[in-house]
Each structure stands twice: as C-alpha cells, then as structure tokens.
Design an enzyme around this catalytic site. Sequence first.
Site, short mmCIF file in Angstrom:
data_model
loop_
_atom_site.label_atom_id
_atom_site.label_comp_id
_atom_site.label_asym_id
_atom_site.label_seq_id
_atom_site.Cartn_x
_atom_site.Cartn_y
_atom_site.Cartn_z
N VAL A 14 0.84 -1.21 0.00
CA VAL A 14 0.00 0.00 0.00
C VAL A 14 0.87 1.26 0.00
O VAL A 14 0.64 2.18 -0.79
CB VAL A 14 -0.97 0.01 1.22
CG1 VAL A 14 -1.82 1.27 1.22
CG2 VAL A 14 -1.87 -1.24 1.19
N VAL A 33 -6.81 20.12 -2.18
CA VAL A 33 -6.60 20.38 -0.75
C VAL A 33 -6.56 21.89 -0.48
O VAL A 33 -7.08 22.37 0.52
CB VAL A 33 -5.28 19.72 -0.27
CG1 VAL A 33 -4.96 20.10 1.17
CG2 VAL A 33 -5.36 18.20 -0.39
N LYS A 105 -6.86 -2.06 10.13
CA LYS A 105 -8.08 -2.56 10.78
C LYS A 105 -7.78 -3.39 12.01
O LYS A 105 -8.54 -3.38 12.99
CB LYS A 105 -8.95 -3.35 9.81
CG LYS A 105 -8.26 -4.50 9.09
CD LYS A 105 -7.67 -4.03 7.80
CE LYS A 105 -6.67 -4.99 7.22
NZ LYS A 105 -6.79 -5.20 5.81
N GLY A 134 -11.15 -1.90 1.40
CA GLY A 134 -10.19 -1.23 0.53
C GLY A 134 -10.70 0.06 -0.09
O GLY A 134 -11.01 1.02 0.60
N ILE A 136 -13.45 0.83 -1.50
CA ILE A 136 -14.89 1.17 -1.47
C ILE A 136 -15.17 2.25 -0.42
O ILE A 136 -14.85 2.07 0.76
CB ILE A 136 -15.75 -0.07 -1.14
CG1 ILE A 136 -15.42 -1.22 -2.06
CG2 ILE A 136 -17.24 0.28 -1.21
CD1 ILE A 136 -16.12 -2.53 -1.70
N GLY A 187 -0.90 -9.32 -3.93
CA GLY A 187 -0.84 -8.26 -2.90
C GLY A 187 -2.13 -8.11 -2.11
O GLY A 187 -2.33 -7.08 -1.48
N LYS A 205 -12.73 -6.07 10.58
CA LYS A 205 -13.53 -5.15 9.76
C LYS A 205 -14.98 -5.14 10.25
O LYS A 205 -15.62 -4.08 10.29
CB LYS A 205 -13.46 -5.58 8.29
CG LYS A 205 -12.08 -5.32 7.68
CD LYS A 205 -11.91 -6.09 6.37
CE LYS A 205 -10.60 -5.74 5.67
NZ LYS A 205 -10.27 -6.67 4.60
N1 LIG Z 1 -2.73 -4.98 0.93
C1 LIG Z 1 -4.03 -4.69 0.94
O1 LIG Z 1 -4.78 -5.05 0.03
C2 LIG Z 1 -4.62 -3.93 2.07
C3 LIG Z 1 -3.89 -3.64 3.21
N2 LIG Z 1 -4.48 -2.95 4.23
C4 LIG Z 1 -3.72 -2.62 5.43
O2 LIG Z 1 -2.67 -1.73 5.07
C5 LIG Z 1 -1.55 -1.94 5.93
C6 LIG Z 1 -0.32 -2.23 5.07
O3 LIG Z 1 -0.57 -3.37 4.30
P1 LIG Z 1 0.43 -3.81 3.13
O4 LIG Z 1 1.01 -2.64 2.48
O5 LIG Z 1 -0.32 -4.81 2.33
O6 LIG Z 1 1.53 -4.58 3.99
P2 LIG Z 1 3.06 -4.82 3.60
O7 LIG Z 1 3.54 -5.93 4.50
O8 LIG Z 1 3.21 -4.98 2.14
O9 LIG Z 1 3.73 -3.43 4.03
C7 LIG Z 1 4.04 -3.06 5.33
C8 LIG Z 1 5.43 -2.45 5.30
O10 LIG Z 1 5.72 -1.90 6.57
C9 LIG Z 1 7.09 -2.15 6.84
N3 LIG Z 1 7.33 -2.05 8.27
C10 LIG Z 1 7.08 -2.98 9.22
N4 LIG Z 1 7.47 -2.50 10.43
C11 LIG Z 1 7.96 -1.26 10.23
C12 LIG Z 1 8.50 -0.26 11.08
N5 LIG Z 1 8.61 -0.47 12.39
N6 LIG Z 1 8.89 0.90 10.54
C13 LIG Z 1 8.78 1.11 9.21
N7 LIG Z 1 8.27 0.20 8.34
C14 LIG Z 1 7.87 -0.97 8.86
C15 LIG Z 1 7.34 -3.54 6.26
O11 LIG Z 1 8.73 -3.75 6.04
C16 LIG Z 1 6.52 -3.49 4.99
O12 LIG Z 1 7.28 -3.04 3.90
C17 LIG Z 1 -1.95 -3.06 6.87
O13 LIG Z 1 -2.50 -2.50 8.04
C18 LIG Z 1 -3.03 -3.80 6.09
O14 LIG Z 1 -3.92 -4.49 6.92
C19 LIG Z 1 -5.78 -2.48 4.17
C20 LIG Z 1 -6.54 -2.72 3.07
C21 LIG Z 1 -6.03 -3.51 1.95
N1 LIG Z 2 -5.95 -8.92 3.32
C1 LIG Z 2 -7.06 -8.06 3.11
C2 LIG Z 2 -6.60 -6.77 2.51
C3 LIG Z 2 -7.61 -5.73 2.58
O1 LIG Z 2 -8.11 -5.35 3.63
C4 LIG Z 2 -8.07 -8.72 2.18
O2 LIG Z 2 -7.72 -9.73 1.59
O3 LIG Z 2 -9.19 -8.22 2.09
NA NA Z 3 -13.04 1.49 2.30
#
Ligand SMILES: NC(=O)C1=CN([C@@H]2O[C@H](COP(=O)(O)OP(=O)(O)OC[C@H]3O[C@@H](n4cnc5c(N)ncnc54)[C@H](O)[C@@H]3O)[C@@H](O)[C@H]2O)C=CC1
Ligand SMILES: N[C@@H](CC=O)C(=O)O
Ligand code: NA
Length: 429
Positions: A14, A33, A105, A134, A136, A187, A205
């Site tokens: 993300v 903004v 979440k 996500g 939506i 992803g 959620k």
């Molecule tokens: N991937 C998806 O489709 C969605 C993700 N989310 C939420 O978004 C957030 C991020 O998800 P993703 O990007 O998929 O995860 P990801 O695992 O790809 O990215 C998280 C990043 O944070 C870094 N990280 C971990 N600890 C850290 C620290 N102490 N300082 C700095 N960086 C650090 C990791 O190295 C990693 O690169 C999570 O809370 C997830 O639940 C929400 C909706 C959809």
């Molecule tokens: N892992 C989650 C990411 C979005 O919240 C999902 O699969 O829906």
């Molecule tokens: Na949303």
Amino acid sequence: MKPLKVALLGCGVVGSQVIRLMHEQAGDLTARVGAPLELAGVAVRRLGRKRDIEVDPALLTTDAEALVARDDVDIVIEVIGGIEPARSLIVSALSRGKSVVTANKALLAEDGATLHEAARTGRGDLYFEASVAGAIPLLRPLRESLAGDHVKRVLGIVNGTTNYILDKMDSTGASFTDALEEAQTLGYAEADPTADVEGFDAAAKAAILAGLAFHSRVRAEEVHREGITDITATDVASAKAMGNVIKLLAICARSDDGRSFGVRVHPAMIPRSHPLAGVREAYNAVFVEAESAGQLMFYGKGAGGAPTASAVLGDLVAVGRNRLAGTRGPEESTYASLAVHPMGETVTRCHVALDVADKPGVLAQVAELFAKHDVSIQTVRQEGHGDDAQLVIVTHRATDAALSATMEGLRELDIVRAVASVMRVEGDE
Ligand SMILES: NC(=O)C1=CN([C@@H]2O[C@H](COP(=O)(O)OP(=O)(O)OC[C@H]3O[C@@H](n4cnc5c(N)ncnc54)[C@H](O)[C@@H]3O)[C@@H](O)[C@H]2O)C=CC1
Ligand SMILES: N[C@@H](CC=O)C(=O)O
Ligand code: NA
C-alpha cells in the site's frame, strides 16, 4: 502556499502506491486540498531493500518515531500494519496534534478507543477509510452520510483474499493452497495470511463496521469468527450442486428489540441468484440496511495496493482540507453503547450433510432429533445408497444455539456415521 508535510510509515504494497499517487497526482491534489502535499519522510524497516517504487533515498529512515515527532510534519499515514509499533506511532502523532490516516483494521479493532481518545485530546483527525473494504467508500457513508438514519444491518464480503480463494475453488476447481498463493502474489493477503483465512481480518472489519453502524464500541474479540480453512473441494461442489455458492460473510445485525446486536464472520452458503454470489475474485460488496434509506449496496475492489491507496489518498485530502480550514472531521460516536449479544441468540439456517446407514427408520430418528431441539426442517434429500448413503438437510430459521445442539446430538446418534459438513445458509429469507 505553505505545503502540508506528510510522513509515511511503511513502504510495502500500500505504502508504495501511496507514494506513486502522491507524486503522479501532485497538481490535482494541491488544487483539491488548497496547499501542496509534500512527502517529509518515509519510515521503512530496512533501508537497502529493493522496492516496488523508486523513493528519494534522502526521504528514507528507519527511525519512525523520530519522523513522527518532527515539528514540521502535519499528517502521518500509517501503513505498517499490526499492533505495535503502529499503535505507539499513531498515538505519538495524534498527541502531538498531527492528523493520522491509517489502513490498520487490526489495530482499530483491537484498541480503537486509545487511538480515538488520542485524536480527541490532540485535536487532530483520525481517518481510516482504507481499513474496511479497501477502495470502497463505506466508512465515510456510515460515519457521515447515514448519520441521520437508523442502521439495522450491515452484511457483506469484506475480505478479498478469502473471496479470491473461494471464487477460484468454485470457478476453476483450484486447490485452496494454489488460490491462496495467487492472492498473496497479487498483494491481497495480509503479511500473515492466517489473518485472512482464519477470518481475523474480516472480524476486525466487522467490529469497525458494527461500531460505526450502531454507535457503540466493538472489539474484534467480541466478533464470532470462523474462517475458511475447513472448507473442502467437496463442500464447494456440494454447494454448487444445490445452486449455491460459499462466501465468507460478515454480518452485523440489530436485535428485533434494538437493544443489542450480533456481529459475526463465518462461511455461508448463499443462492447463486443472490447479488453477493456474483462478487468475484478479490472484490468486496457490502449491503447496508437503514430504516429510512432502505437497502444500499457498496461494491468494488477490497484489496490490492492501488485500490487501497486510493482510499488513503481520499482521507489524506480530507484531513488536509480540515487542517487548512482549522476544523476536524467527526469524532468516534459510541453514545448508544449497545451490547453485543452471544452467537447462540443469532437466528440463522443450516445446511448439513450426514453419512448414514441406508435402512428403514434412519430418517425418522434424524427428524426426531431436529424436532427435539425445535429446529424445523425445510428440505431433506438422500444421495447414494447402502454404505454410501448421505442425507442432505436444510433447516428453517432457528437460533444458533438450537442448531449447534442439534449437530451435537446428530454426532452422537449410532445411525449417523459422520456429520460430513455443516454450513450456515444465508441470503434467501
Ligand atoms: N494490501 C491490501 O490489500 C490492504 C492492506 N491494508 C492494510 O494496510 C496496511 C499495510 O498493508 P500492506 O502494504 O499490504 O503490507 P506490507 O507488509 O506490504 O507493508 C508493510 C510495510 O511496513 C514495513 N514495516 C514494518 N514494520 C515497520 C516499522 N517499524 N517501521 C517502518 N516500516 C515498517 C514492512 O517492512 C513493509 O514493507 C496493513 O495494516 C493492512 O492491513 C488495508 C486494506 C487492503
Ligand atoms: N488482506 C485483506 C486486505 C484488505 O483489507 C483482504 O484480503 O481483504
Ligand atoms: Na473502504
């Protein structure tokens, strides 16, 4: 125009898309903004790592706390995920009067109260549209557009990974493991996919949705949760044979007297004609039923880097506008303080397949057990003969406690060799 300075915490799936969009849409974002949004720094876990996006090395830091504490930072975007250090970083930012946008979440459902309290005392904003479904727009409609209505039920598919797996098992006959691997590559999955497949992500959620819908505080541990790891190719095929499809549903529903609500996440069979049955791949869809508005349906991409970043950017623009105007968005609303009722009180229906001996009197014994627990049978079908006989029963609506007691009783009957599968049925009442 003085820029608003933004600290980004996390540069994964993300975070990297947030950087891309902030860069590609800089002109439009400034106009929307009212001031430029300038990336002040990006906190990462490791500096040298290869990333999906090129980031100015001067912006990278491994000291997230120092970045959050910088006086020139106005807005913090948290996309690290997990409970700590995300919670401490968000609280630190909010208590310094900064605004926060998060997609987390898991944290909101574990300890949203601490975050909201920090936003209230720090007089900053806490926005979290990306945390549920996500891309939506769902939380802002619940928090703002429906603030004048009385929400009765929220029901839908809120986890992209499990929907992707169930869809692939249904449409291509893919194995659970292969479909999960594809979802991870795309992803969609959480860092630990157990959160997806065991229903923790959907439960978090559901807690957020129920809290907003019913103006009450709900934690993930209060959500009845069942994942999809026990669903077999046979379950999927048997649902298909009956004109049904299996989906992982999140259901938040007020009780009839309006004094409490149920909140649950579990797989369920729904008829193929139901609108949720057509929700494919990692798409999400959520129905909201409100007293005056009636039924509303929200549909779109529930997971993936760019769709989630879209929701983050929307929040970024909103909190940026608020800061320039010297105002704040809505605070947490928990005035109703309704209780979550136990799963046993929830009224639902059930599909059960029993391996039985094919001989006279079997059906009568099974029917007697259902009657003993006051569970009425809608349909019974026998498949196979002799040692391969299976009874497939669909019940009418009953409390979950009565249905569970019936299943226990069936397991103890001598004539039942095995309770081959039990699944709730939703969406055709
Ligand atoms: N991937 C998806 O489709 C969605 C993700 N989310 C939420 O978004 C957030 C991020 O998800 P993703 O990007 O998929 O995860 P990801 O695992 O790809 O990215 C998280 C990043 O944070 C870094 N990280 C971990 N600890 C850290 C620290 N102490 N300082 C700095 N960086 C650090 C990791 O190295 C990693 O690169 C999570 O809370 C997830 O639940 C929400 C909706 C959809
Ligand atoms: N892992 C989650 C990411 C979005 O919240 C999902 O699969 O829906
Ligand atoms: Na949303």
